[in-house]
Write a protein that holds these residues in place. Structure first.
Motif, PDB file in Angstrom:
ATOM      1  N   ASP A  52       0.844  -1.192   0.000  1.00 36.90           N
ATOM      2  CA  ASP A  52       0.000   0.000   0.000  1.00 36.90           C
ATOM      3  C   ASP A  52       0.880   1.242   0.000  1.00 36.90           C
ATOM      4  O   ASP A  52       1.945   1.260   0.632  1.00 36.90           O
ATOM      5  CB  ASP A  52      -0.925   0.020   1.219  1.00 36.90           C
ATOM      6  CG  ASP A  52      -2.077  -0.962   1.103  1.00 36.90           C
ATOM      7  OD1 ASP A  52      -2.513  -1.236  -0.036  1.00 36.90           O
ATOM      8  OD2 ASP A  52      -2.527  -1.456   2.156  1.00 36.90           O
ATOM      9  N   GLU A  53       0.399   2.264  -0.683  1.00 34.18           N
ATOM     10  CA  GLU A  53       1.161   3.517  -0.799  1.00 34.18           C
ATOM     11  C   GLU A  53       1.520   4.085   0.579  1.00 34.18           C
ATOM     12  O   GLU A  53       2.631   4.569   0.775  1.00 34.18           O
ATOM     13  CB  GLU A  53       0.346   4.533  -1.606  1.00 34.18           C
ATOM     14  CG  GLU A  53       1.078   5.803  -1.947  1.00 34.18           C
ATOM     15  CD  GLU A  53       2.262   5.601  -2.887  1.00 34.18           C
ATOM     16  OE1 GLU A  53       3.307   6.241  -2.663  1.00 34.18           O
ATOM     17  OE2 GLU A  53       2.149   4.819  -3.840  1.00 34.18           O
ATOM     18  N   ASP A  54       0.600   3.991   1.544  1.00 34.59           N
ATOM     19  CA  ASP A  54       0.857   4.557   2.868  1.00 34.59           C
ATOM     20  C   ASP A  54       1.865   3.739   3.682  1.00 34.59           C
ATOM     21  O   ASP A  54       2.376   4.209   4.695  1.00 34.59           O
ATOM     22  CB  ASP A  54      -0.441   4.750   3.651  1.00 34.59           C
ATOM     23  CG  ASP A  54      -1.210   3.463   3.877  1.00 34.59           C
ATOM     24  OD1 ASP A  54      -1.004   2.497   3.121  1.00 34.59           O
ATOM     25  OD2 ASP A  54      -2.024   3.428   4.830  1.00 34.59           O
ATOM     26  N   GLU A  55       2.187   2.523   3.271  1.00 35.03           N
ATOM     27  CA  GLU A  55       3.173   1.678   3.956  1.00 35.03           C
ATOM     28  C   GLU A  55       4.503   1.632   3.221  1.00 35.03           C
ATOM     29  O   GLU A  55       5.485   1.129   3.755  1.00 35.03           O
ATOM     30  CB  GLU A  55       2.646   0.253   4.050  1.00 35.03           C
ATOM     31  CG  GLU A  55       2.200  -0.317   5.369  1.00 35.03           C
ATOM     32  CD  GLU A  55       2.890   0.118   6.648  1.00 35.03           C
ATOM     33  OE1 GLU A  55       4.051  -0.257   6.898  1.00 35.03           O
ATOM     34  OE2 GLU A  55       2.253   0.807   7.428  1.00 35.03           O
ATOM     35  N   LYS A  56       4.536   2.144   2.005  1.00 37.21           N
ATOM     36  CA  LYS A  56       5.726   2.006   1.154  1.00 37.21           C
ATOM     37  C   LYS A  56       6.984   2.570   1.821  1.00 37.21           C
ATOM     38  O   LYS A  56       7.997   1.867   1.922  1.00 37.21           O
ATOM     39  CB  LYS A  56       5.505   2.688  -0.199  1.00 37.21           C
ATOM     40  CG  LYS A  56       6.711   2.593  -1.127  1.00 37.21           C
ATOM     41  CD  LYS A  56       6.456   3.302  -2.434  1.00 37.21           C
ATOM     42  CE  LYS A  56       6.637   4.767  -2.240  1.00 37.21           C
ATOM     43  NZ  LYS A  56       6.638   5.559  -3.453  1.00 37.21           N
ATOM     44  N   GLN A  57       6.955   3.791   2.294  1.00 37.63           N
ATOM     45  CA  GLN A  57       8.159   4.396   2.875  1.00 37.63           C
ATOM     46  C   GLN A  57       8.572   3.676   4.154  1.00 37.63           C
ATOM     47  O   GLN A  57       9.759   3.496   4.407  1.00 37.63           O
ATOM     48  CB  GLN A  57       7.962   5.888   3.132  1.00 37.63           C
ATOM     49  CG  GLN A  57       9.261   6.603   3.456  1.00 37.63           C
ATOM     50  CD  GLN A  57      10.327   6.442   2.365  1.00 37.63           C
ATOM     51  OE1 GLN A  57      10.079   6.676   1.186  1.00 37.63           O
ATOM     52  NE2 GLN A  57      11.529   6.019   2.757  1.00 37.63           N
TER      53      GLN A  57
END
Length: 168
Positions: A52-57
């Protein structure tokens, strides 16, 4: 979901892939595919993960913290670059300096994309020399002339055996 390609390298020891898998799992990443290899006491490979984009970093930061591994990650757009036709090219012949360069040069002359490439040398029974073996999967246009490629590869050396199999 964001695709993330992760490459790793480190001195081989038990548990390296498990460390990577636990990190991906902890950050809700979905392991899509991977390829790993052991070579001269080193372990290397790459993994495609959807996250998920919000978990990527958070995942990238956690990957950077894995000890004993050099880790790089690159976010990529999903690819629909599927080749209509792929060829598997098996090559075998006497080992010599420059053989990989010659093979890849021929593939490049035909403007072909190498999807996978694996090679090794092994002792030739009863000869006392090394035999070179390679297997490549290449993407080709639908109307590609397999015979022309086979002829060009076989012309590299008189002892080179080339077998091309199409997957359509």
């Amino acid at each position: 979901m964001q695709s993330l390609v992760i490459s790793i390298m480190g001195k081989d020891k038990p548990g390296l892939v498990d460390s990577l898998a636990k990190c991906v799992y902890k950050h809700q990443g979905n392991w899509q595919g991977s390829s790993f290899a052991h070579m001269v006491s080193m372990f290397t490979g790459f993994v495609e993960v959807h996250v998920d984009e919000d978990e990527k970093q958070n995942l990238i930061d956690a990957l950077d913290g894995i000890t004993d591994l050099s880790v790089q990650s690159v976010a990529v757009a999903s690819s629909t670059d599927a080749h209509a036709t792929t060829l598997t090219v098996d090559v075998m012949g006497n080992d010599k300096t420059g053989i990989v360069q010659e093979l890849t040069s021929v593939l490049n002359q035909f403007n072909l994309n190498i999807l996978t490439f694996a090679s090794h040398c092994e002792s030739a029974p009863n000869w006392g020399s090394l035999i070179f073996k390679a297997k490549a999967e290449i993407g080709v246009p639908e109307d590609f002339d397999d015979d022309a490629l086979q002829g060009a590869l076989e012309a590299l050396a008189n002892d080179l055996v080339v077998d091309i199999t199409a997957k359509r």
